[in-house]
Design a protein around this motif. Sequence first.
Motif, PDB file in Angstrom:
ATOM      1  N   PHE A 227      -3.192  19.031  18.075  1.00 25.94           N
ATOM      2  CA  PHE A 227      -3.818  20.013  18.955  1.00 25.94           C
ATOM      3  C   PHE A 227      -4.740  19.254  19.892  1.00 25.94           C
ATOM      4  O   PHE A 227      -5.721  18.654  19.451  1.00 25.94           O
ATOM      5  CB  PHE A 227      -4.595  21.041  18.136  1.00 25.94           C
ATOM      6  N   ASN A 228      -4.424  19.281  21.193  1.00 22.54           N
ATOM      7  CA  ASN A 228      -5.117  18.445  22.164  1.00 22.54           C
ATOM      8  C   ASN A 228      -6.282  19.123  22.861  1.00 22.54           C
ATOM      9  O   ASN A 228      -6.992  18.465  23.617  1.00 22.54           O
ATOM     10  CB  ASN A 228      -4.110  17.944  23.210  1.00 22.54           C
ATOM     11  N   ALA A 229      -6.465  20.432  22.634  1.00 19.44           N
ATOM     12  CA  ALA A 229      -7.523  21.148  23.341  1.00 19.44           C
ATOM     13  C   ALA A 229      -8.068  22.292  22.503  1.00 19.44           C
ATOM     14  O   ALA A 229      -7.313  22.977  21.806  1.00 19.44           O
ATOM     15  CB  ALA A 229      -6.989  21.696  24.663  1.00 19.44           C
ATOM     16  N   GLU A 230      -9.361  22.501  22.594  1.00 15.64           N
ATOM     17  CA  GLU A 230      -9.978  23.663  21.959  1.00 15.64           C
ATOM     18  C   GLU A 230      -9.313  24.918  22.523  1.00 15.64           C
ATOM     19  O   GLU A 230      -9.028  25.009  23.715  1.00 15.64           O
ATOM     20  CB  GLU A 230     -11.472  23.677  22.282  1.00 15.64           C
TER      21      GLU A 230
ATOM     22  N   GLY B 249     -10.184  17.425  13.100  1.00 14.29           N
ATOM     23  CA  GLY B 249     -10.398  18.629  13.879  1.00 14.29           C
ATOM     24  C   GLY B 249     -10.900  19.785  13.031  1.00 14.29           C
ATOM     25  O   GLY B 249     -11.205  19.638  11.844  1.00 14.29           O
ATOM     26  N   ARG B 250     -10.964  20.964  13.678  1.00 12.94           N
ATOM     27  CA  ARG B 250     -11.405  22.181  13.005  1.00 12.94           C
ATOM     28  C   ARG B 250     -10.567  23.325  13.541  1.00 12.94           C
ATOM     29  O   ARG B 250     -10.309  23.409  14.745  1.00 12.94           O
ATOM     30  CB  ARG B 250     -12.896  22.396  13.288  1.00 12.94           C
TER      31      ARG B 250
ATOM     32  N   PRO C 263     -10.346  19.792  18.720  1.00 13.77           N
ATOM     33  CA  PRO C 263      -9.063  19.087  18.724  1.00 13.77           C
ATOM     34  C   PRO C 263      -8.867  18.208  17.490  1.00 13.77           C
ATOM     35  O   PRO C 263      -9.817  17.605  16.980  1.00 13.77           O
ATOM     36  CB  PRO C 263      -9.129  18.246  20.000  1.00 13.77           C
ATOM     37  N   GLY C 264      -7.632  18.161  17.032  1.00 16.24           N
ATOM     38  CA  GLY C 264      -7.306  17.375  15.849  1.00 16.24           C
ATOM     39  C   GLY C 264      -5.849  17.493  15.471  1.00 16.24           C
ATOM     40  O   GLY C 264      -5.027  17.996  16.241  1.00 16.24           O
ATOM     41  N   THR C 265      -5.541  17.051  14.255  1.00 13.32           N
ATOM     42  CA  THR C 265      -4.161  16.978  13.772  1.00 13.32           C
ATOM     43  C   THR C 265      -4.024  17.664  12.425  1.00 13.32           C
ATOM     44  O   THR C 265      -4.837  17.448  11.527  1.00 13.32           O
ATOM     45  CB  THR C 265      -3.724  15.506  13.638  1.00 13.32           C
TER      46      THR C 265
END
Length: 109
Positions: free
Chosen positions: A33-36, A56-57, A90-92
């Motif tokens: 996920f590249n964007a809030e 991420g969260r 953002p995260g995985t």
Amino acid sequence: MILKSFPEVPADPGVTRQVLSDSPELMVVAFRFNAEGAEGKLHSHPHVQSTYVESGRFAFTVAGETFEVAGGQSFVIPSNAVHGCRCLEPGTLIDTFAPRRDDFLTSNP
């Protein structure tokens, strides 16, 4: 054993998907996920899914219940449960599916 390499493909806006490994009984997939605000839209499938938050969260909804998860946490989504998520940071996500999601091997969303 033969090591396979799978491409990273678009999943939803702001989200990519990459199969990391697979067999007929099990599949491991990274969702980045590249964007809030990016979302994994509500959906269901017959596969049991385990999700590990690598970083991420996220706010997840599973079978009508919404909860937040962050790096290092994991949970299981039962077969056929309607679920989705919204990226808060953002995260995985590392998702494991049993059995394998054959649709991830043959198509892009």
